[in-house]
Enzyme design. Structure first.
Site: not given
Lengths: 328, 726
Positions: B466-467, B612, B686-687
Site C-alpha cells: 500500500i505504498g 528490514l 507503520g503505525e
C-alpha cells in the site's frame, strides 16, 4: 456535471456577445468553476472560453501605475518585477493563496470572480440561499467555523475566500470591465464584490455580458506593505482572518493606513473609517485597540466562528505593530 | 510454521548476501512516479461501462422508491442498479464476510443506495443527479448525532486496586479531560473498482489492503464461491485502514458487471470517499494519574468515550497501550461507545493509540510539572518490569533507549521546563516530548518462493503493497536467504491467484508475510543443501552460488524449485507482551498574536525490532510523524449538528499537513531484535510513528506559550483561548 456547450471566441467583442445570455459563463483558468461544475453547483448551458483573447499582459500605465491583464496568471503576476518591487503586498497575498498548481492556472479576472462560498454552497443536498435562493442557509445553525462576522445577513454568512482581491482592496485597485458596444467601465475593487443582503446569489457587480479585461493599480505610494494571513495550516487553506496593509509613518505619526481584511465578510472588507481614525495618531497599543473597536463594532459571531472577533483584533494589532515598529 | 517459542537464533543473521536492512529504494518507485504502475481504475479493460454511486441525502430512514424513468431516458445510460446485496457500509478490517447490505435502509448521511451505469463517466455522473429518490426520513429530533448527548454503552473495563484512593493519597495527581476529533484516512487514491464477469468467474481490480479477507467478503456479498472470484490490487495509493474491508464501490461494480454482462468501473468521488468510508471516531477522554514525590505512578486511570453506528462491533481501541505502558498499582481503564448516525467508525492508521496516546502523554506532561520531575525522567521512572496487570514479561522493550537516544539527539533541555522561556519576535518557542507505544500484531500468512532454473527467484503472495515498501522488503528477505542480489528476485503481489498473505493492516504485513517468505526460503535452502551434500547450517549462498562453489543454476539443473511458506502466530502471545515503543521530541513556534503553531523540528526514536529496509522503514516513521502533526494541529472531521452530514469532505477543507507544515524530521531507529514478535524478529512500524507524537507538539505548545490546550487539533482559536493574555 451537466452537459454544456463550449465556445472559444477569438475577439473580445465576440466574447462579450457570447456571454450576454444569462446561463452562459466565461471560463479562464477554471480553477474554481470546473470544481463547482463537477459538483453541479454551477450548471451553465454554455461555457465561453476566453483564453484565446490577448489579455495576459502586465504593463505600466501612464500615471505610473500598473495594469494587470485579466488573463495574467497569478503566478506571473506574483513574479512580475514591478509587482514585487512596488506592490509587494499583492505578490505576498497571491503567494499566500491556494497552491502553486492552482496559481499557475488561476487568472486575475477569474480570481476576482471566484465564488464567495462555504461548505453548504458546495453541497447540493444542503440548503443554501446563494446556490438556490430561498432554500435557506445551512451554515447559520451549522458548521460556521470559516464564516463571516461582518456584513452578514439572515440569508448568507459565507466569506469571500480569496487573498489577491484583499490586497487589491488595500492598494485601491480598479477593475476594468467591458461589454459589447459600450465603453469600458471601471469599478474599484473595494466595490466590486457585494454583501449578501437578500440576494446572496450575486457575489459581485459583474452583469451578464460583461467581461473583466484587467485591473489597474495606482502609482505606488510610500509605506510599508504587509499581508498577514492567519490559518491553521501554512498552505492551501483559506484565511481564518487576513489583513492587507499599506501603512506609512511621518515624524512618528501614522500618515497612511490603507487596510483591508479577508476571511471575515462576504467580500474583501474595507472600512474607510479606519484610515480616518489612524492617520495623524502616534501608534500605540491603545490606538490599535481603538481601530479594532471601530472595525468590529458591528461584528457578530455565529458560535463556531466567534473566535474570529478577537482573532481579527489581534491580527490587526500585530499588523499595525509590525508596520509602525511598535513593540506589543 | 507456528511460532510458539522465541526465535532467538535467527537464520537471517547467518546469511552472507548482506541485503536485509539495507536502504534500498522501492522497486516499484520508478513505475509509480512515471505513471506506469496501474492503480485500480487504470487497468485497460475493453468495453467498460462507468458507474456512479447515488447517495442518500438524509441520515436515517428508508428509501421507499427509486424512479429510474427520467434517468434511463438520458443519453448513454444503460442501467440503474439497485440490488439488496449492494452494501450500505464498508466491511471492517478482517471481517471476512459481507458488510451490511440492504442499502435502502439508510443509517448515515451519504450512504450509497444505487448505482447509475452509463457508457461514459460524464453521462453516468449527470444521470446520477437525475435519479428521483423517494424516502421516509426519520424525524431529526429522534436521530442521535452528538456522541456526548446520548447514553453510551460500556465496552470494556479493567480494574485493579482503588484508583480513587490512590488519587486522594497521591503527592501529585492529574485529573484531565481531553478530546480528539474524528479523522479521515484521506488516502490519495480514491476507492475504485473495475469488475469483469465472464458468466462464471468474477475478476475485480480494486484498491484494497487485505485481499485474503476481501475475497471472502466480496464472494459472500455477491453469493459466489471464493474460487470463482479473483481480486487484483497490485498498487494501492494509500489505504491507512480505509481499504481494509471491501467497500461500496467494489460490490456495486461486481453486481453491475454480473447483471449487465459487461465490465463496469466505479470510482468514488472525493466527497463520497469522505462521506462513505470509515472515519476514526472522535474521543472524549479522562486521564487520572497519581504519583508519589518521585513521580512513580501509584494510580492510573484512563476513560474513553468513542462512537459508532448502532450494530457496529468496532470501537476505537483507545486504551490499548494504556494497559501496559506505565506502572501503577491502582488502575481503572474504562471505555464506552455512543451510538450515533455518522458514517461507520473503523480503523484509521494506528486505531487506538493514534488518539489514546496523545491524551495520555499530555496528562503525563501535566504530572511531570505537578511532581516537579523532568518529563523524560518521569517516563523512565514508570516503565514497568512486566505487564502491570497480567504480570506477563515483555518480549523486548526499548522505551528507555528510545527516550535516552531521542533526548540526546534532540538536545533535550530539562532546564527549560517552565513555559514562556524563549521569545523570538512574535513567536514563543518551546519544546515538548512524549512516549510512543503501539501493540504489535501478526497474522497468518502464506507465500510461495520459486527458484527459477535461470538462477533468479520469484516471490508470490496476495499480500498488498500500500505504498509501504512490501515489494522491496520481501525481495530483500528472499535475496538474503537465497544468496541473491535484489534485482534477481521478482516479487509479485496483490493477486488472489497467489497464496494468501496477511494483508496490509495493523502494521503486521512485514513481520507476517516476511516470515512466510522466510519459512519458504528455509525449505528451499534445505533442498539445496541436500543437493549440495552439506547440512543446511553449512550452506552459504551468495550472489547466486554456494560461496566459492557451485552456482544455483547448476544446482537447479534446468528445473524450477518452489516452496510455499506458511507462517502462523502461535501461543507465544500468551507468554509475552510484544509492542513497539518510541519517543518524540518536538520544538514549536507559537505566534503570540494569532495562536498559529508551526513545528520547527521533530525527532522520533523508535524500537520496532529488526529493520528490514532502513529507507522504507524511515519513510514509515516520517509518515507517522507527519500524521502526528496533523492530529496535533489541523485534522478534524466536522459534522453538521442538524442533519449529521460530514461538512468538510475534500482535501481542501479536511486539512492534512502540507509540505510547509512538516520540517525535516529526524528519525532514530533503535537497534532491536524481538525474537517473540515474529520468526524474523521484526515488529510493526507503520503505525508506531503516530502513536503519541501529537502530544509532543501539544506539550511543546504549552512549554512555548503557557497554553495548555485540551482539545486536538490545537487550532489557532483553541491556542489563543488557552494562552495567558499578554
Amino acid at each position: 456535471m451537466r452537459p454544456f456547450q463550449y465556445a472559444r471566441p477569438d475577439s473580445l467583442d465576440h466574447a462579450t456577445q457570447l456571454t450576454a445570455p444569462e446561463d452562459t459563463m466565461a471560463i479562464a483558468g477554471g480553477t474554481n468553476l470546473i470544481d463547482l461544475m463537477k459538483l453541479q453547483v454551477e450548471t451553465p448551458q454554455e461555457l465561453i472560453d476566453i483564453n484565446r483573447l490577448t489579455m495576459g499582459e502586465i504593463a505600466d500605465t501612464d500615471d505610473g501605475g500598473l495594469r494587470i491583464g485579466a488573463l495574467a496568471t497569478n503566478t506571473a503576476t506574483a513574479a512580475h518585477d514591478r509587482v514585487r518591487s512596488d506592490y509587494p503586498l499583492l505578490a505576498r497575498a497571491i503567494l499566500a493563496g491556494a497552491t502553486q498548481q492552482l496559481r499557475n492556472k488561476a487568472t486575475t479576472g477569474g480570481n476576482l470572480c471566484q465564488r464567495t462560498r462555504c461548505y453548504y454552497f458546495t453541497n447540493i443536498d444542503q440548503p443554501c440561499n446563494k446556490r438556490d435562493p430561498g432554500s435557506g442557509c445551512g451554515a447559520i445553525k451549522g458548521i460556521a467555523r470559516l464564516h463571516a462576522i461582518l456584513g452578514t445577513s439572515n440569508h448568507c454568512i459565507a466569506t469571500y475566500p480569496g487573498d489577491m482581491a484583499v490586497a487589491m482592496a488595500a492598494l485601491d485597485a480598479q477593475v476594468l470591465i467591458t461589454r459589447e458596444g459600450e465603453k469600458e467601465r471601471t469599478v474599484p475593487v473595494r466595490d466590486f464584490h457585494r454583501l449578501p443582503g437578500d440576494t446572496p446569489e450575486k457575489d459581485n457587480v459583474l452583469e451578464a455580458g460583461e467581461i473583466i479585461t484587467g485591473v489597474t493599480l495606482p502609482a505606488p505610494v510610500e509605506g510599508k506593505q504587509i499581508y498577514r494571513k492567519v490559518r491553521e495550516r501554512s498552505s492551501y487553506a483559506f484565511a481564518l482572518v487576513s489583513v492587507a496593509a499599506v501603512v506609512a509613518m511621518t515624524d512618528g505619526r501614522i500618515s497612511r493606513a490603507n487596510l483591508a481584511f479577508g476571511g471575515i465578510a462576504h467580500k474583501p472588507w474595507h472600512d474607510p473609517r479606519l484610515s480616518e481614525l489612524l492617520v495623524g495618531e502616534t501608534p500605540s497599543a491603545a490606538v490599535f485597540d481603538k481601530a479594532a473597536d471601530l472595525l468590529l463594532e458591528d461584528a457578530q459571531g455565529y458560535g463556531e466562528n466567534d473566535f474570529k472577533i478577537p482573532l481579527t483584533r489581534r491580527a490587526l494589532a500585530a499588523t499595525l505593530a509590525d508596520a509602525t515598529g511598535v513593540e506589543l | 510454521m507456528k511460532q510458539d517459542q522465541p526465535a532467538t537464533d535467527c537464520k537471517l543473521d547467518q546469511m552472507s548476501q548482506d541485503l536485509l536492512g539495507k536502504p534500498i529504494a522501492r522497486s516499484e518507485g520508478l513505475a509509480k512516479v512515471t505513471g506506469t504502475a496501474p492503480y485500480a481504475a487504470e487497468y485497460p479493460v475493453d468495453n467498460c461501462l462507468e458507474g456512479v454511486l447515488v447517495t442518500a441525502p438524509f441520515a436515517r430512514g428508508t428509501v421507499t422508491d427509486i424512479d429510474t424513468q427520467a434517468c434511463l431516458a438520458m443519453d448513454g445510460v444503460v442501467a440503474v442498479v439497485e440490488d439488496e446485496r449492494m452494501t450500505a457500509r464498508a466491511a471492517q478490517g478482517t471481517a471476512g464476510e459481507a458488510p451490511v447490505q440492504q442499502p435502502r435502509t439508510v443509517c448515515y448521511w451519504g450512504q450509497p443506495i444505487a448505482l447509475v451505469v452509463a457508457e461514459t463517466f460524464e453521462q453516468a455522473r449527470d444521470a446520477a443527479k437525475h435519479l428521483v429518490i423517494s424516502f421516509d426520513a426519520d424525524d431529526l429530533d429522534d436521530v442521535a448525532f452528538d456522541p456526548n448527548a446520548v447514553d453510551p454503552e460500556n465496552k470494556e473495563s479493567t480494574s485493579q486496586g482503588d484508583l480513587t484512593r490512590a488519587m486522594n493519597e497521591a503527592s501529585s495527581n492529574v485529573d484531565a479531560r481531553l478530546t480528539t476529533s474524528g479523522h479521515a484516512s484521506a488516502a490519495m487514491e480514491p476507492h475504485a473498482a473495475i469488475a469483469e464477469w465472464d458468466g462464471s468467474k468474477l475478476t475485480v481490480y480494486a484498491s484494497l489492503q487485505m485481499l485474503n479477507y476481501n475475497i471472502a467478503e466480496l464472494a459472500d456479498a455477491v453469493d459466489l464461491e471464493e474460487d470463482d472470484v479473483r481480486l487484483i490490487s497490485r498498487y494501492v495509493g494509500g489505504g491507512f485502514g480505509s481499504k481494509l474491508g471491501i467497500s461500496e464501490e467494489t460490490v456495486a461494480a461486481a453486481i453491475a458487471a454480473m447483471q449487465l454482462e459487461r465490465p463496469v468501473r466505479v470510482v468514488m468521488s472525493r466527497q463520497q470517499v469522505f462521506q462513505c468510508i470509515m472515519r476514526r471516531s472522535e474521543t472524549t477522554q479522562r486521564l487520572r494519574l497519581a504519583s508519589g514525590d518521585d513521580g512513580a505512578l501509584t494510580g492510573f486511570g484512563h476513560y474513553a468515550l468513542v462512537s459508532n453506528l448502532p450494530g457496529e462491533e468496532f470501537a476505537e481501541p483507545v486504551l490499548q497501550s494504556s494497559q501496559f505502558l506505565y506502572a501503577g498499582e491502582n488502575r481503572l481503564l474504562e471505555m464506552d461507545v455512543a451510538r450515533v448516525h455518522r458514517m461507520t467508525a473503523g480503523s484509521v492508521r494506528a486505531p487506538g493509540e493514534a488518539v489514546g496516546m496523545p491524551a495520555l502523554e499530555v496528562a503525563m506532561d501535566m504530572l511531570a510539572e505537578e511532581a516537579g520531575v523532568d518529563p523524560v525522567e518521569l517516563r523512565l521512572r514508570n516503565i514497568p518490569e512486566n505487564h502491570p496487570v497480567e504480570g506477563t514479561p515483555f518480549s523486548s522493550h526499548k522505551l528507555a533507549e528510545c527516550l535516552k537516544q531521542g533526548a540526546e539527539a534532540f538536545n533535550w533541555d530539562s532546564g527549560k521546563r517552565k513555559p514562556r522561556h524563549t521569545k523570538d519576535g512574535e513567536w514563543w518557542i518551546g519544546t515538548g516530548m512524549a512516549s510512543a507505544a503501539r501493540v504489535h500484531n501478526v497474522s497468518e500468512a502464506k507465500a510461495r518462493v520459486t527458484l527459477k532454473a535461470d538462477g533468479t527467484a520469484m516471490v508470490e503472495t496476495d499480500m498488498t503493497d500500500i505504498g509501504t515498501g512490501t515489494y522491496t522488503i520481501l525481495g530483500q528477505v528472499a535475496g538474503e536467504m537465497l544468496g541473491l542480489p535484489r534485482d534477481k528476485v521478482l516479487v509479485e503481489l496483490g493477486d488472489t491467484q497467489f497464496p494468501r498473505g496477511s494483508g496490509s493492516g495493523g502494521s503486521w504485513g512485514a513481520a507476517s508475510v516476511g516470515s512466510a517468505v522466510f519459512v519458504a526460503c528455509q525449505a528451499l535452502r534445505k533442498k539445496l543443501a541436500e543437493r549440495a551434500g552439506v547440512s543446511e547450517d553449512e550452506l552459504s549462498l551468495k550472489d547466486g552460488a554456494i560461496s566459492g562453489g557451485t552456482s544455483l543454476v547448476d544446482l537447479l539443473d534446468g528445473k524450477d524449485l518452489a516452496e510455499e511458506g506458511h507462517y502462523e502466530p502461535g501461543d507465544i502471545d500468551e507468554d509475552f507482551v510484544a509492542a513497539g515503543f518510541g519517543a518524540y521530541f518536538a520544538q514549536v513556534r507559537v505566534n503570540r498574536f494569532t495562536g498559529e503553531t508551526r513545528v520547527e523540528r521533530m525527532t522520533g526514536a523508535f524500537g520496532f525490532g529488526r529493520v528490514l529496509n532502513e529507507k522504507t522503514a524511515r519513510s514509515q516513521c516520517i509518515g507517522g510523524m507527519t500524521w502526528s502533526i496533523g492530529v496535533a494541529l489541523t485534522e478534524a472531521l466536522h459534522f453538521d449538528p442538524v442533519d449529521g452530514h460530514l461538512v468538510n469532505c475534500d482535501l481542501a477543507e479536511y486539512h492534512v499537513p502540507v509540505h510547509r507544515d512538516v520540517p525535516d524530521l529526524d528519525v532514530i531507529m533503535v537497534e532491536e531484535r524481538d525474537p517473540a514478535a515474529s520468526p524474523i524478529q521484526a515488529k510493526g512500524i507503520g503505525e508506531l510513528g503516530m502513536c503519541g507524537g501529537a502530544a509532543a507538539i501539544a506539550n511543546a505548545i504549552y512549554n512555548a506559550c503557557g497554553a495548555r490546550v485540551m482539545d486536538f487539533p490545537m487550532t489557532p482559536d483553541r491556542v489563543l483561548a488557552a494562552m495567558p493574555y499578554d
